[in-house]
Each structure stands twice: as C-alpha cells, then as structure tokens.
Design a protein around this motif. Structure first.
Motif, PDB file in Angstrom:
ATOM      1  N   CYS A 116       0.820  -1.228   0.000  1.00 33.40           N
ATOM      2  CA  CYS A 116       0.000   0.000   0.000  1.00 33.40           C
ATOM      3  C   CYS A 116       0.844   1.265   0.000  1.00 33.40           C
ATOM      4  CB  CYS A 116      -0.885   0.038   1.243  1.00 33.40           C
ATOM      5  SG  CYS A 116      -2.058  -1.301   1.376  1.00 33.40           S
ATOM      6  N   ASP A 121       3.590   9.167   2.538  1.00 37.07           N
ATOM      7  CA  ASP A 121       3.749   8.616   3.882  1.00 37.07           C
ATOM      8  C   ASP A 121       5.216   8.368   4.202  1.00 37.07           C
ATOM      9  OD1 ASP A 121       1.072   8.744   4.364  1.00 37.07           O
ATOM     10  OD2 ASP A 121       0.708   6.592   4.369  1.00 37.07           O
ATOM     11  N   ASP A 137       5.068  -0.932  13.271  1.00 36.52           N
ATOM     12  CA  ASP A 137       4.087  -1.475  12.337  1.00 36.52           C
ATOM     13  C   ASP A 137       2.671  -1.364  12.887  1.00 36.52           C
ATOM     14  OD1 ASP A 137       3.791  -3.554  14.160  1.00 36.52           O
ATOM     15  OD2 ASP A 137       4.609  -5.100  12.853  1.00 36.52           O
ATOM     16  N   ALA A 138       1.682  -1.704  12.051  1.00 37.21           N
ATOM     17  CA  ALA A 138       0.281  -1.561  12.436  1.00 37.21           C
ATOM     18  C   ALA A 138      -0.087  -2.453  13.610  1.00 37.21           C
ATOM     19  CB  ALA A 138      -0.618  -1.861  11.243  1.00 37.21           C
ATOM     20  N   ALA A 176       1.097  10.092  10.989  1.00 44.36           N
ATOM     21  CA  ALA A 176      -0.092   9.451  10.422  1.00 44.36           C
ATOM     22  C   ALA A 176       0.282   8.918   9.045  1.00 44.36           C
ATOM     23  CB  ALA A 176      -1.243  10.448  10.331  1.00 44.36           C
ATOM     24  N   SER A 178      -0.362   5.535   7.498  1.00 43.59           N
ATOM     25  CA  SER A 178      -0.944   4.195   7.567  1.00 43.59           C
ATOM     26  C   SER A 178      -0.365   3.248   6.525  1.00 43.59           C
ATOM     27  CB  SER A 178      -2.461   4.266   7.406  1.00 43.59           C
ATOM     28  OG  SER A 178      -2.820   4.887   6.181  1.00 43.59           O
ATOM     29  N   THR A 179      -0.024   3.756   5.352  1.00 48.56           N
ATOM     30  CA  THR A 179       0.481   2.852   4.312  1.00 48.56           C
ATOM     31  C   THR A 179       1.910   2.395   4.601  1.00 48.56           C
ATOM     32  OG1 THR A 179       1.409   4.545   2.815  1.00 48.56           O
ATOM     33  CG2 THR A 179      -0.959   4.073   2.634  1.00 48.56           C
ATOM     34  N   ARG A 181       2.879   1.709   7.675  1.00 48.68           N
ATOM     35  CA  ARG A 181       2.782   0.797   8.820  1.00 48.68           C
ATOM     36  C   ARG A 181       2.215  -0.576   8.466  1.00 48.68           C
ATOM     37  NH1 ARG A 181       3.589   3.818  13.364  1.00 48.68           N
ATOM     38  NH2 ARG A 181       3.267   6.059  13.151  1.00 48.68           N
ATOM     39  N   LEU A 182       1.510  -0.669   7.334  1.00 48.10           N
ATOM     40  CA  LEU A 182       0.785  -1.904   7.032  1.00 48.10           C
ATOM     41  C   LEU A 182       1.654  -2.886   6.252  1.00 48.10           C
ATOM     42  CD1 LEU A 182      -1.709  -3.568   7.228  1.00 48.10           C
ATOM     43  CD2 LEU A 182      -2.689  -2.330   5.294  1.00 48.10           C
ATOM     44  N   ASP A 189      -4.007  -9.139   7.106  1.00 50.32           N
ATOM     45  CA  ASP A 189      -3.232  -7.986   6.638  1.00 50.32           C
ATOM     46  C   ASP A 189      -3.496  -7.748   5.152  1.00 50.32           C
ATOM     47  OD1 ASP A 189      -1.995  -7.935   9.174  1.00 50.32           O
ATOM     48  OD2 ASP A 189      -0.389  -9.255   8.476  1.00 50.32           O
ATOM     49  N   ARG A 192      -6.835  -6.107   4.635  1.00 47.68           N
ATOM     50  CA  ARG A 192      -6.788  -4.677   4.966  1.00 47.68           C
ATOM     51  C   ARG A 192      -6.074  -3.892   3.875  1.00 47.68           C
ATOM     52  NH1 ARG A 192      -6.062  -6.658  10.273  1.00 47.68           N
ATOM     53  NH2 ARG A 192      -3.795  -6.487  10.144  1.00 47.68           N
ATOM     54  N   LEU A 196      -7.458  -0.823   1.671  1.00 50.04           N
ATOM     55  CA  LEU A 196      -6.813   0.483   1.700  1.00 50.04           C
ATOM     56  C   LEU A 196      -6.382   0.923   0.308  1.00 50.04           C
ATOM     57  CD1 LEU A 196      -5.791   2.771   3.544  1.00 50.04           C
ATOM     58  CD2 LEU A 196      -3.669   1.473   3.831  1.00 50.04           C
TER      59      LEU A 196
END
Length: 211
Positions: A116, A121, A137-138, A176, A178-179, A181-182, A189, A192, A196
């Motif tokens: 992602c 990011d 990580d997430a 912030a 998110s991409t 961290r995933l 996973d 998600r 995303l």
C-alpha cells in the motif's frame, strides 16, 4: 547525525527474500499465488520509495537472480545477500555498501511487504528522522522502517523489534502514515491492504489470480 546531502538525503535498503520462500504465513494461498504476491509486494514497495522526494537510490538485497533482474528493470540497485539467515547482519552489510556508493546519504531499512505504500507517507516519516529512528508497524510490536547515519546504523528487526529498537536508543517516529505501517504477513493484513488500496503490481497479480 551527519546532515544529509541536499542532492539525495536517503538511500532506502530493502531486504527481499526470494519470492518462492517469502510470505509463509499466507499459506492459505496456493504456492504460486503466494510467490507472485510476494514479488509484487516488493516491487510496489520499491516503486513508492523511488518516487519519494529525498531518496537518492533504492538498494535491494536478494539472492533470487531472476527477481533481481526485474528489480533492476524497475530502477533499483541490487546486491546479493551474503548473510541470508540473519536479517540485521544483511542490513548492516547493505548499509556498508550504501556508505561506499552514497557516502552522504542516510541508510534507511524498509520492509519489502508494504504493497500500500505511498511516497507521501514515506516522505513524512523521513522528514522526522533525527538520529536512529524507526516506525512501528500496524500490529504495534514490529518495525517497518529504521534509519540511522552509517556510523550509528544498528537495526534490531525480529520478534518485538519495536521494543528492541527503543532499547537500542532509537527514537520512534509517530506520524499518520498508515500505508507505511501496514506490512502484509497474514491473510487479515492482505485483506486490509486490498481495502486500503495496493500498488499496481499487487493489484495486477491479485486481479489475475481472482478471475
């Protein structure tokens, strides 16, 4: 920390297992699908890294010569993994090579399973690097990115790596992003990530395999 050079502040190091041996926790998928997705994850990760402002180069470490050829086509530098059973040793070796090739750039270790990832990011996290730094990580216990000057580069990837990086004196970057961290290790996973939004390589492989 040595101030980064304005011509290219960072060199991103991506350790990539041969796709046939990667993503073992996605074992609900057929082996060929898992292999193709692992390769796609890595190619989307490096594509985002290469688009990120301030990244002078992307250096991938892999022992898969066919995959290495694809990554070179993508615009990456590629070296073999001389210590493939020890991720942190692999990263230290790659950082030493990065210091030889790009002496003014700060090495950044980045996981290869961030399909992602968007450059905004990654750029936001890199802007916060000040001495040894990492991104959690997430899931909360792992690490997706670690950066430090060549002289202080001491990654601690593995079980509970976020806590280990803190113990080693690294500063957590809280943005912030998110991409970034995933990282995709398990089917949840992947679900998600698809929700995303994944990169072009992963999307193409997923669509081809679900038709």
């Amino acid at each position: 920390m040595t101030p980064p050079s304005p011509a290219g502040s960072f060199v991103v190091i991506v350790p990539a297992k041969p796709p046939a041996r990667a993503k073992s926790r996605l074992d609900v998928l057929p082996a060929a699908r898992r292999r193709d997705l692992a390769a796609a994850f890595a190619r989307d990760t490096v594509a985002a890294a290469r688009r990120t402002p301030g990244v002078a180069a992307v250096l991938v470490v892999t022992d898969d010569f066919r995959f290495a050829a694809d990554l070179r086509t993508d615009g990456c530098e590629v070296i073999p993994d001389g210590v493939s059973e020890d991720l942190n040793a692999t990263l230290r070796q790659a950082a030493a090579e990065a210091a030889r090739r790009w002496p003014d750039a700060v090495p950044v270790a980045l996981c290869a399973d961030l399909p992602c990832l968007v450059s905004d990011d990654l750029a936001a996290a890199l802007a916060e690097v000040d001495g040894p730094s990492f991104v959690r990580d997430a899931a909360g216990s792992g690490t997706t990115m670690y950066a430090a000057a060549h002289t202080a580069f001491d990654p601690a990837f593995g079980h509970e790596s976020a806590a280990l990086h803190l113990t080693h004196g690294a500063r957590e970057i809280v943005v912030a992003a998110s991409t970034l961290r995933l990282d995709v290790d398990e089917p949840a996973d992947l679900a998600r990530a698809l929700e995303l939004g994944v990169g072009a390589h992963t999307a193409r492989v997923w669509e081809a395999q679900t038709q």
